[in-house]
Design a protein around this motif. Structure first.
Motif, PDB file in Angstrom:
ATOM      1  N   HIS A 108       0.875  -0.904   0.103  1.00 26.61           N
ATOM      2  CA  HIS A 108      -0.077   0.256  -0.298  1.00 26.61           C
ATOM      3  C   HIS A 108       1.067   1.039   0.301  1.00 26.61           C
ATOM      4  CE1 HIS A 108       0.988   0.332   3.853  1.00 26.61           C
ATOM      5  NE2 HIS A 108       0.697  -1.439   4.858  1.00 26.61           N
ATOM      6  N   MET A 149      -3.241   3.224  -1.406  1.00 20.98           N
ATOM      7  CA  MET A 149      -4.342   3.144  -0.409  1.00 20.98           C
ATOM      8  C   MET A 149      -3.444   4.068   1.118  1.00 20.98           C
ATOM      9  SD  MET A 149      -6.759  -0.302  -0.340  1.00 20.98           S
ATOM     10  CE  MET A 149      -7.289   0.151   1.294  1.00 20.98           C
ATOM     11  N   THR A 150      -4.293   4.214   1.887  1.00 15.92           N
ATOM     12  CA  THR A 150      -2.954   4.647   2.563  1.00 15.92           C
ATOM     13  C   THR A 150      -2.924   3.383   3.783  1.00 15.92           C
ATOM     14  OG1 THR A 150      -4.442   5.676   4.093  1.00 15.92           O
ATOM     15  CG2 THR A 150      -2.882   7.043   2.666  1.00 15.92           C
ATOM     16  N   LYS A 151      -2.437   3.007   4.831  1.00 15.77           N
ATOM     17  CA  LYS A 151      -2.252   2.207   5.754  1.00 15.77           C
ATOM     18  C   LYS A 151      -3.599   2.093   6.861  1.00 15.77           C
ATOM     19  CE  LYS A 151      -0.811  -1.594   8.354  1.00 15.77           C
ATOM     20  NZ  LYS A 151      -0.772  -2.848   7.984  1.00 15.77           N
ATOM     21  N   LEU A 152      -4.320   3.442   7.271  1.00 19.37           N
ATOM     22  CA  LEU A 152      -5.286   4.163   7.930  1.00 19.37           C
ATOM     23  C   LEU A 152      -6.098   3.398   7.232  1.00 19.37           C
ATOM     24  CD1 LEU A 152      -4.522   7.685   9.365  1.00 19.37           C
ATOM     25  CD2 LEU A 152      -4.883   5.609  10.642  1.00 19.37           C
ATOM     26  N   GLU A 153      -6.605   3.617   5.678  1.00 15.20           N
ATOM     27  CA  GLU A 153      -7.417   2.627   4.882  1.00 15.20           C
ATOM     28  C   GLU A 153      -7.772   1.672   4.880  1.00 15.20           C
ATOM     29  OE1 GLU A 153      -7.869   6.759   1.582  1.00 15.20           O
ATOM     30  OE2 GLU A 153      -6.306   5.207   1.186  1.00 15.20           O
ATOM     31  N   LYS A 156      -9.436   0.949   8.270  1.00 11.80           N
ATOM     32  CA  LYS A 156     -10.754   1.324   8.264  1.00 11.80           C
ATOM     33  C   LYS A 156     -11.514   0.175   7.086  1.00 11.80           C
ATOM     34  CE  LYS A 156     -13.969   4.468   6.599  1.00 11.80           C
ATOM     35  NZ  LYS A 156     -14.059   5.856   5.926  1.00 11.80           N
ATOM     36  N   TYR A 157     -10.919  -0.230   6.233  1.00 11.96           N
ATOM     37  CA  TYR A 157     -11.167  -1.257   5.775  1.00 11.96           C
ATOM     38  C   TYR A 157     -11.508  -2.535   6.316  1.00 11.96           C
ATOM     39  CZ  TYR A 157     -12.982  -4.744   2.097  1.00 11.96           C
ATOM     40  OH  TYR A 157     -13.488  -5.406   0.959  1.00 11.96           O
ATOM     41  N   GLU A 160     -14.457  -1.831   9.437  1.00 14.67           N
ATOM     42  CA  GLU A 160     -15.751  -2.072   8.460  1.00 14.67           C
ATOM     43  C   GLU A 160     -16.598  -2.888   7.915  1.00 14.67           C
ATOM     44  OE1 GLU A 160     -15.164   0.543   5.962  1.00 14.67           O
ATOM     45  OE2 GLU A 160     -15.437   2.647   7.735  1.00 14.67           O
TER      46      GLU A 160
END
Length: 182
Positions: A108, A149-153, A156-157, A160
């Motif tokens: 990522h 995609m960032t690590k935060l994204e 989040k995925y 979720e």
């Protein structure tokens, strides 16, 4: 390149360690309807190695996906270099076995930045700074559809979509330069 842009009628080998990043890629590929074969290497180096293998194996079983696992043997010298060669030899073997189009890897945006910083720190002058979305090594094409995609994204995925994953305790080991950069 996004994962949805990959051809659905082709077969892709997807490298899945059981960690967050690769489990997210696996889930995204499955939900996009890609024709995938899951490749896992159990290096048997960490206490959690078998746990990670079971996470991947269970996901594959629950989603009716082909699961291929390689148990690594002993190694000498640089573990990272040895593991990379073993992994890519395994991927090459699976590409031939399944007549695959290429390999999917879960790098990522944070990995791209880490690689760039490592290259700068080592005073390298590479052909490409960071990581390419598509790379060819011998006859193997490697796709990295998560580079935007960032690590935060990714986190989040994962949260979720309630993705089960294993945390690799060696990621906290500061003997590895990449971990220091993180």
């Amino acid at each position: 390149m996004k994962i949805k842009d990959l051809e659905k009628n082709k077969i892709y080998i997807i490298g899945v360690s059981g960690g967050m990043d690769s489990m997210v890629l696996l889930d995204m590929a499955y939900k996009c309807g890609l024709n995938i074969v899951v490749a896992h290497v159990n290096y048997q180096k960490r206490i959690s190695s078998d746990r990670d293998m079971e996470i991947v194996k269970t996901y594959c079983h629950d989603h009716f996906l082909p699961f291929e696992c390689l148990f690594a043997g002993k190694h000498e010298g640089n573990f990272q270099a040895w593991a990379r060669k073993l992994r890519y030899d395994f991927f090459t073997e699976l590409l031939k076995k399944y007549n695959g189009e290429g390999i999917l890897i879960a790098h990522h945006q944070d990995d791209l930045i880490e690689t760039y910083l490592l290259q700068k720190q080592r005073r390298q002058i590479p052909l490409y700074w960071g990581i390419n979305e598509v790379t060819q090594i011998s006859d193997m094409i490697i796709y990295r559809p998560m580079l935007t995609m960032t690590k935060l994204e990714v986190e989040k995925y994962c949260f979720e979509n309630k993705i089960l994953y294993g945390e690799d305790e060696s990621n906290a080991d500061n003997r590895y330069t990449r971990n220091k950069i993180r």
